[in-house]
Design a protein around this motif. Structure first.
Motif, PDB file in Angstrom:
ATOM      1  N   LYS A 235       0.808  -1.222   0.000  1.00  0.00           N
ATOM      2  CA  LYS A 235       0.000   0.000   0.000  1.00  0.00           C
ATOM      3  C   LYS A 235       0.835   1.263   0.000  1.00  0.00           C
ATOM      4  O   LYS A 235       0.304   2.354   0.154  1.00  0.00           O
ATOM      5  CB  LYS A 235      -0.924   0.007   1.224  1.00  0.00           C
ATOM      6  N   GLY A 236       2.120   1.151  -0.077  1.00  0.00           N
ATOM      7  CA  GLY A 236       2.954   2.334  -0.150  1.00  0.00           C
ATOM      8  C   GLY A 236       3.503   2.729   1.203  1.00  0.00           C
ATOM      9  O   GLY A 236       3.754   1.885   2.075  1.00  0.00           O
ATOM     10  N   ALA A 237       3.664   4.056   1.410  1.00  0.00           N
ATOM     11  CA  ALA A 237       4.343   4.573   2.603  1.00  0.00           C
ATOM     12  C   ALA A 237       3.625   4.199   3.887  1.00  0.00           C
ATOM     13  O   ALA A 237       4.252   3.841   4.894  1.00  0.00           O
ATOM     14  CB  ALA A 237       4.483   6.090   2.493  1.00  0.00           C
ATOM     15  N   PHE A 238       2.287   4.267   3.904  1.00  0.00           N
ATOM     16  CA  PHE A 238       1.548   3.969   5.125  1.00  0.00           C
ATOM     17  C   PHE A 238       1.644   2.492   5.506  1.00  0.00           C
ATOM     18  O   PHE A 238       1.503   2.145   6.672  1.00  0.00           O
ATOM     19  CB  PHE A 238       0.088   4.384   4.972  1.00  0.00           C
ATOM     20  N   GLY A 239       1.878   1.655   4.548  1.00  0.00           N
ATOM     21  CA  GLY A 239       2.069   0.244   4.857  1.00  0.00           C
ATOM     22  C   GLY A 239       3.312   0.004   5.691  1.00  0.00           C
ATOM     23  O   GLY A 239       3.365  -0.945   6.481  1.00  0.00           O
ATOM     24  N   TYR A 240       4.316   0.868   5.532  1.00  0.00           N
ATOM     25  CA  TYR A 240       5.518   0.792   6.357  1.00  0.00           C
ATOM     26  C   TYR A 240       5.373   1.631   7.628  1.00  0.00           C
ATOM     27  O   TYR A 240       5.820   1.233   8.703  1.00  0.00           O
ATOM     28  CB  TYR A 240       6.741   1.318   5.575  1.00  0.00           C
ATOM     29  N   LEU A 241       4.749   2.800   7.473  1.00  0.00           N
ATOM     30  CA  LEU A 241       4.774   3.809   8.544  1.00  0.00           C
ATOM     31  C   LEU A 241       3.997   3.377   9.779  1.00  0.00           C
ATOM     32  O   LEU A 241       4.510   3.432  10.906  1.00  0.00           O
ATOM     33  CB  LEU A 241       4.229   5.132   8.010  1.00  0.00           C
ATOM     34  N   LEU A 242       2.760   2.959   9.617  1.00  0.00           N
ATOM     35  CA  LEU A 242       1.916   2.642  10.776  1.00  0.00           C
ATOM     36  C   LEU A 242       2.473   1.502  11.630  1.00  0.00           C
ATOM     37  O   LEU A 242       2.562   1.638  12.860  1.00  0.00           O
ATOM     38  CB  LEU A 242       0.494   2.325  10.319  1.00  0.00           C
TER      39      LEU A 242
END
Length: 236
Positions: free
Chosen positions: A144-151
């Motif tokens: 899913k992009g950045a939020f897939g890593y960030l959260l």
């Protein structure tokens, strides 16, 4: 609470009785006034900071999740997809619930009940870490992009920061304050035995001094005293 004189524990316990007794008589100091049970029942400053950090954890994860929801398809559609049509592999909703779980458990234990042990934060961190590791391995969030890593990363880091803060800041400082309170109580109990109050001038006694460096014998002193008495009688 920092130690005002930088003394080690052994020297502190030895010096506290004299300090507390002298202050209690001269300045009206009483450790029971400054460390009374009523005041000690109030939540400490460092514990309050910890509770604020736990609140920040929930708010920050919530903000990131709302930002993730408010993307291409709109917040209402994404809410329906992540909550109503929940899917473990693609939803961020469980990470938000994990933050809610940490918030409720930690505030219940360390704010409401004021527990002075690490087992609650250990359970919180263990559950969070295990869930996030399984989530990252089995889910499709990384697609899913950045939020897939960030959260997941932010949630994992915040959980361990809470553990560090409680174990290295909150509990040691409160234990030190407890030791100060007990030492102050012992100092008040032993203080009057060491310091009974200020002495007035009338309480000092100085014995009469003899003539320094005198070589006269006792017989000569008696002779001079009798001669003085005879002269005084002849004048009368």
């Amino acid at each position: 609470m920092s130690k005002p004189w930088g003394l080690p524990n052994g020297d502190l316990e030895q010096s506290l009785p004299a300090i507390a007794s002298s202050l209690s008589h001269s300045q009206g100091f009483s450790p029971h006034h400054y460390f009374s049970p009523e005041r000690r029942r109030v939540i400490s400053d460092v514990r309050r900071t910890f509770c604020l950090f736990v609140t920040f954890d929930l708010l920050f994860i919530s903000l990131l999740w709302i930002i993730e929801l408010n993307t291409s398809k709109g917040i209402q559609y994404n809410l329906k997809e992540e909550i109503i049509d929940y899917n473990f592999k693609s939803s961020f909703f469980d990470i938000f619930l994990l933050a809610v779980f940490r918030f409720l458990l930690l505030l219940l234990g360390y704010a409401a009940l004021r527990v002075r042990h690490w087992w609650i934060i250990a359970v919180s961190t263990l559950v969070s870490s295990a869930f996030l590791i399984v989530k990252v391995i089995l889910s499709d969030l990384l697609a899913k992009g950045a939020f897939g890593y960030l959260l997941p990363i932010v949630s994992f880091v915040l959980a361990w920061l809470e553990t560090w803060f409680l174990d290295f800041k909150v509990l040691p400082q409160e234990a030190e304050e407890e030791q100060w309170y007990l030492a102050a109580q012992a100092a008040v109990a032993r203080g009057p035995l060491l310091y009974s109050g200020a002495l007035s001038d009338g309480q000092f006694y100085s014995p009469p001094e003899s003539a320094a460096g005198s070589d006269e014998s006792d017989d000569e002193l008696l002779g001079k005293r009798s001669l003085t008495e005879e002269v005084s009688l002849s004048w009368t």
